[in-house]
Design an enzyme around this catalytic site. Structure first.
Site, PDB file in Angstrom:
ATOM      1  N   GLU A   1       0.972  -1.381  -0.028  1.00 30.92           N
ATOM      2  CA  GLU A   1       0.086  -0.239  -0.078  1.00 30.92           C
ATOM      3  C   GLU A   1       1.019   1.281  -0.149  1.00 30.92           C
ATOM      4  O   GLU A   1       2.061   1.380   0.760  1.00 30.92           O
ATOM      5  CB  GLU A   1      -0.847  -0.054   1.139  1.00 30.92           C
ATOM      6  CG  GLU A   1      -1.737   1.301   1.681  1.00 30.92           C
ATOM      7  CD  GLU A   1      -2.393   0.872   2.825  1.00 30.92           C
ATOM      8  OE1 GLU A   1      -2.098   0.176   3.539  1.00 30.92           O
ATOM      9  OE2 GLU A   1      -3.602   1.748   3.215  1.00 30.92           O
TER      10      GLU A   1
ATOM     11  N   LYS B   1      -9.559   1.800  -1.743  1.00 26.84           N
ATOM     12  CA  LYS B   1      -9.878   1.199  -0.352  1.00 26.84           C
ATOM     13  C   LYS B   1     -10.972   1.586   0.166  1.00 26.84           C
ATOM     14  O   LYS B   1     -11.217   2.770   0.574  1.00 26.84           O
ATOM     15  CB  LYS B   1      -8.599   1.675   0.582  1.00 26.84           C
ATOM     16  CG  LYS B   1      -8.591   0.946   1.884  1.00 26.84           C
ATOM     17  CD  LYS B   1      -7.420   1.301   2.473  1.00 26.84           C
ATOM     18  CE  LYS B   1      -6.926   0.603   3.909  1.00 26.84           C
ATOM     19  NZ  LYS B   1      -5.796   1.033   4.648  1.00 26.84           N
TER      20      LYS B   1
ATOM     21  N   CYS C   1      -4.893  -3.901   2.570  1.00 23.32           N
ATOM     22  CA  CYS C   1      -4.565  -3.742   4.069  1.00 23.32           C
ATOM     23  C   CYS C   1      -6.013  -3.851   4.970  1.00 23.32           C
ATOM     24  O   CYS C   1      -6.318  -5.292   5.124  1.00 23.32           O
ATOM     25  CB  CYS C   1      -3.701  -2.615   4.578  1.00 23.32           C
ATOM     26  SG  CYS C   1      -3.021  -2.682   5.972  1.00 23.32           S
TER      27      CYS C   1
HETATM   28  C1  ACM Z   1      -3.702   0.005   7.168  1.00 17.79           C
HETATM   29  O1  ACM Z   1      -5.081  -0.429   6.853  1.00 17.79           O
HETATM   30  N1  ACM Z   1      -2.721   0.475   6.632  1.00 17.79           N
HETATM   31  C2  ACM Z   1      -3.470  -0.676   8.741  1.00 17.79           C
END
Ligand code: ACM
Length: 267
Positions: free
Chosen positions: A40, A115, A148
């Site tokens: 990420e 995301k 993530c």
């Molecule tokens: C995250 O979602 N980067 C902890």
């Protein structure tokens, strides 16, 4: 192609050093990989102070947009190596910034995911994703992108699996310790492979120190941990995956999707 060589690339980016981070990350991808996943926000670093700062390092990556230095480097690498890439980056879309991931194929075509589940102070910087959980054709199969903290919502992996993904590409900057083990369950319960790519090191740009946990890994649909890196090393977790494993079911009488009872669930 039933067997693919995949790699989870584990990096240690320096905040704001986009060209250096790009160069170091791409150099970690071994020759001969079909598919490599980078973390990420791998080229910028993670802890933006505010939306304006994220905007200054963001690229336009939506369909038809040409991107910036990160997209250019990923596209060039994919074309030259023949390796399909998934990678996280800050995405500019008008006056919004998304914490996004791109899929970049060797022919230059791309897929995009934004995301959905923002973690902690990301909520002060990014707009939550609005594209759902799309899947893409790549490497002769179907892949899905999640980022993530999406791991803690089983709906993310489930949505991708129900849409036909056979491999979850999971760029991460993990902070909580549970994800590497949890992905074993995500793979078993969805009969998918997962390539989770994390970073190491620390950032403290806002007065909150963040320590990233490494442990990038590749997990099989039967929940086998095929390869996992340590907490402090940069490198590549490389393994061959046999897509035929996806077809193996829990028992001859149980199909992981066929046995679902949506009429009995309240979600
Ligand atoms: C995250 O979602 N980067 C902890």
């Amino acid at each position: 192609m039933s067997v693919l060589r995949v790699a989870a690339i584990q990096t240690s980016p320096v905040f704001g050093d986009v060209s250096g981070n790009l160069e170091r990350a791409l150099a970690l991808i071994p020759a001969g990989c079909d598919l490599a996943v980078l973390p990420e926000l791998f080229a910028t670093g993670y802890q933006f102070r505010d939306t304006a700062e994220a905007m200054s390092l963001a690229e336009e990556t939506a369909p038809g947009r040409t991107g910036g230095p990160i997209i250019a480097a990923l596209t060039r690498f994919a074309a030259e190596s023949g390796c399909t890439l998934a990678a996280g980056l800050a995405e500019r879309a008008g006056d919004r910034v998304f914490n996004s991931a791109v899929l970049v194929r060797p022919d230059g075509s791309r897929g995009l995911y934004r995301k959905v589940h923002l973690f902690a102070d990301e909520k002060l910087v990014f707009t939550p994703g609005d594209l759902g959980f799309p899947v893409f054709k790549a490497c002769g199969t179907t892949v899905g992108l999640m980022i993530c903290f999406d791991w803690i919502f089983p709906e993310a992996a489930r949505s991708l699996a129900l849409a036909g993904a056979s491999i979850l590409l999971h760029p991460s900057n993990l902070l909580l310790p549970w994800c590497p083990e949890a992905m074993i369950t995500r793979c078993q319960e969805n009969r998918v492979f997962a390539v989770t790519s994390n970073r190491i090191g620390s950032e403290n740009r806002t007065g909150t120190r963040l320590d990233f946990i490494g442990m990038s890994e590749v997990v099989s649909p039967l929940g086998r941990l095929l390869v996992r890196l340590g907490k402090e090393e940069e490198g590549a977790a490389v393994t061959d995956i046999d897509l035929a494993e996806i077809k193996q079911q829990v028992t001859p009488r149980n199909h992981i999707f066929g046995d679902r009872r949506p009429d009995q669930y309240r979600l």
